[in-house]
Scaffold this active site. Sequence first.
Site, PDB file in Angstrom:
ATOM      1  N   GLU A   1      36.390  41.038  36.928  1.00 29.51           N
ATOM      2  CA  GLU A   1      36.312  42.070  35.704  1.00 29.51           C
ATOM      3  C   GLU A   1      37.356  41.213  34.593  1.00 29.51           C
ATOM      4  O   GLU A   1      38.425  40.797  34.683  1.00 29.51           O
ATOM      5  CB  GLU A   1      37.419  43.138  36.068  1.00 29.51           C
ATOM      6  CG  GLU A   1      37.680  44.102  34.857  1.00 29.51           C
ATOM      7  CD  GLU A   1      36.380  44.739  34.280  1.00 29.51           C
ATOM      8  OE1 GLU A   1      36.275  44.832  33.130  1.00 29.51           O
ATOM      9  OE2 GLU A   1      35.432  45.379  35.028  1.00 29.51           O
TER      10      GLU A   1
ATOM     11  N   THR B   1      30.682  45.653  31.904  1.00 24.42           N
ATOM     12  CA  THR B   1      30.346  45.138  33.267  1.00 24.42           C
ATOM     13  C   THR B   1      29.147  45.149  33.500  1.00 24.42           C
ATOM     14  O   THR B   1      28.474  44.288  34.105  1.00 24.42           O
ATOM     15  CB  THR B   1      31.328  45.918  34.178  1.00 24.42           C
ATOM     16  OG1 THR B   1      32.795  45.819  34.041  1.00 24.42           O
ATOM     17  CG2 THR B   1      30.918  45.704  35.581  1.00 24.42           C
TER      18      THR B   1
ATOM     19  N   HIS C   1      41.754  45.328  34.834  1.00 26.30           N
ATOM     20  CA  HIS C   1      41.270  46.578  33.748  1.00 26.30           C
ATOM     21  C   HIS C   1      42.644  47.415  33.441  1.00 26.30           C
ATOM     22  O   HIS C   1      43.269  47.546  34.394  1.00 26.30           O
ATOM     23  CB  HIS C   1      40.251  47.250  34.467  1.00 26.30           C
ATOM     24  CG  HIS C   1      39.313  48.019  33.586  1.00 26.30           C
ATOM     25  ND1 HIS C   1      39.738  49.186  32.887  1.00 26.30           N
ATOM     26  CD2 HIS C   1      38.131  48.061  33.423  1.00 26.30           C
ATOM     27  CE1 HIS C   1      38.730  49.805  32.105  1.00 26.30           C
ATOM     28  NE2 HIS C   1      37.640  48.798  32.423  1.00 26.30           N
TER      29      HIS C   1
ATOM     30  N   ASP D   1      32.541  38.916  34.459  1.00 18.81           N
ATOM     31  CA  ASP D   1      31.321  39.637  34.013  1.00 18.81           C
ATOM     32  C   ASP D   1      31.313  39.849  32.571  1.00 18.81           C
ATOM     33  O   ASP D   1      30.249  39.752  32.005  1.00 18.81           O
ATOM     34  CB  ASP D   1      31.765  41.138  34.677  1.00 18.81           C
ATOM     35  CG  ASP D   1      32.939  41.831  34.038  1.00 18.81           C
ATOM     36  OD1 ASP D   1      34.019  41.261  33.774  1.00 18.81           O
ATOM     37  OD2 ASP D   1      33.048  43.090  34.219  1.00 18.81           O
ATOM     38  N   HIS D   2      32.347  39.598  31.794  1.00 17.98           N
ATOM     39  CA  HIS D   2      32.557  39.620  30.453  1.00 17.98           C
ATOM     40  C   HIS D   2      33.834  39.381  29.922  1.00 17.98           C
ATOM     41  O   HIS D   2      34.735  39.216  30.730  1.00 17.98           O
ATOM     42  CB  HIS D   2      32.062  40.844  29.828  1.00 17.98           C
ATOM     43  CG  HIS D   2      32.886  42.263  30.126  1.00 17.98           C
ATOM     44  ND1 HIS D   2      34.245  42.151  29.674  1.00 17.98           N
ATOM     45  CD2 HIS D   2      32.685  42.884  31.059  1.00 17.98           C
ATOM     46  CE1 HIS D   2      34.715  43.389  29.960  1.00 17.98           C
ATOM     47  NE2 HIS D   2      33.788  43.855  31.178  1.00 17.98           N
TER      48      HIS D   2
END
Length: 694
Positions: free
Chosen positions: A330, A370, A488, A541-542
């Site tokens: 994440e 995500t 996150h 994921d990013h």
Amino acid sequence: MFFPKIKPFLYLGIFYLIVSLLLRIVFIFHPITTAEFSFLEILKMLMLGLLNDALVFIITCPFLALYFLFLSNSKYQRPYGYIILGILCLIFLYIFIIPDNIFKQYGGSVAQIAMAFIGLKIVIFTLMLFLPEKRVRIRNSMYFLTVFLYVLLIIFNAVSEYFFYNEFGLRYNFIAVDYLIYTNEVIGNIIESYPVAPLFLAIFAATVIVTLFIYKKTKSELLVLPDIKQKIILLSSFCILLAIGILGLNFTTKLKSDNVFVEEIQANGLPKFYWAFTHNELDYFQFYPHINQQVAENTFLHQFTPPVLKRTILSEKPELKKNVVLISIESLSADFMAHYGNTQKITPFLDSLADQSLMFTNLYATGNRTVRGLEALTLCIPPTAGESIIKRENNKNKFTTGSIFKSKGYDVKFLYGGYSYFDNMKDFYQGNGYEIVDRNNFKPEEISFANVWGVADEDMAKKAIQTMNDETESGKPFFNHWMTVSNHRPFTYPNGKIDIPGDAKSREGGVKYTDYALRKFFEMAKKQEWYPNTVFVIIADHCASSAGDTELPMDKYKIPAMIFSEGFIQPQKFTQTMSQIDVMPTLFGLLNFNYQTKFLGQDAFSKEFQPKAYVATYEDLGLIKDNYLTIISPVKKIKQYALTQQRNNLSPEFNLYYNEKYLNPNLQNKKLVEQTISAYQSTSYWLKKNQLNR
């Protein structure tokens, strides 16, 4: 008075414009706003913003106008009062008793909201009907409540827009729509991330103060109720104003700028939210530049051998049936790692693992959510306009990385520490043949720590080890895709694990704890019998943020990625530009897989590989290739930037970034423009025709 009841609209409108102006000024000087503006640019943003805000307020005014239209004493006279009360009671009973009433057909909480509204209306109407001496007091109370709700929405929206901008550097978009849909995770995230109680108390206090002021200044409007003539004037006036507001916003929202921050600051969040809510998927051929379909497909497929969509990949070497663990992390931006110049030492394990891995040093995420990263790693196709395929209705039976492994006899699972219904992940992965291991599979004693997003990554690591041990006993190789959650917001995790407290709620802490959890995972994995025969793919994921002063700021899409397997993968650095969608085809090449494919990513070690990367938001679609960034956007807009390499002296080997220089249309590389259109047009067409299904 010729124009009746104008004072409430005037006071509320002025208050809304003041709040919106203050918010816009905050955005201009916010640290996330990396652009610099001249005095004239600031003045232009403020003036256009003022116009947008006025038009938005005009569109919301009919709700208050309706309140005044229904003010009347005659409706309480006999027999009309009893008839109206009877009708309201019948509607309430209809909603309460009839199981398939029209409100329940809309799903969600629509029926409960309608029943509560009608119930409240019955109570108020009954009091007004049978207690005429209290009618003025009741009417004043309802007027106060109406003004209170208007003021509350104005303040609450401003606060919401601030926090959204603080997180993403944007006004409302698809993400804000998702936040309404996944209320449990989002509200929980807000509660865990921010001081909610003081914040809500401050909002409530400010709302009461402003409401009292407006109420005292305007309650005289209720002393004389509007007659039929005034109501006709009020209704017709607001019909005209509503038309002006809609037409005006239709014009002002089309005013664009080369600077993303200028566009976002001068905009109003509510029209952007409405647009995002109504545009889950954009029709490529309606909104984007396109060329002849056959030409587009031929141009795009020219990178493959043979140049067709469905191809057969054959290896000259024997296939290797190794276990594969794909870990998508994440929000792990490349610049969190020391390899890319970070000096905070927050990824010590990942940096050490990178030295032992095949590391892709110039790799870009396809998006900033995500679901985009999962889409890229699972479907291996460029992103398409609108929402991710994972969240669309037609998201099943696709050609996936999991389907390749299943065809080879693998157990295929998706592992997630939260509830996988979030972002439609469960529906997507189950619909494409994956088994799901998520928070529902945890026993209470297996959870040492959890926040609203899921169990701590360390707990998920233990569950992953247990899952892989069970799979090994079946005698079949396994492919497990694990999506982490701890990095996150609110960035909370168990105390005592790293040197940053778990309740500090810092981004650096979230990154460092995730790194710690991955270290623990590999320490446990090394003790398992399946470890020597396993390949690990570790990729973000990013990035943590996508805010920048261009549509697609490239440094906000660069992510770390590596493939690790002791005794099998030799440590090396692959420095050419590549995309998230190339990672799994590259892995299949390393495993010497023979398979039929519809993947649109490439094996980075194949002779035909073309260095490039696809980057996108929900509406801007970009191609990075040959030191150019080409972007196509709605209204058939095309932009291109020349890229100049910029090295970070702290880590010159890894830290390749780019300066983006806007090119006038006559200076654009037309070949790359055609390739960009071809890639996105072909992908959109094949998805629409279900040609990317199994």
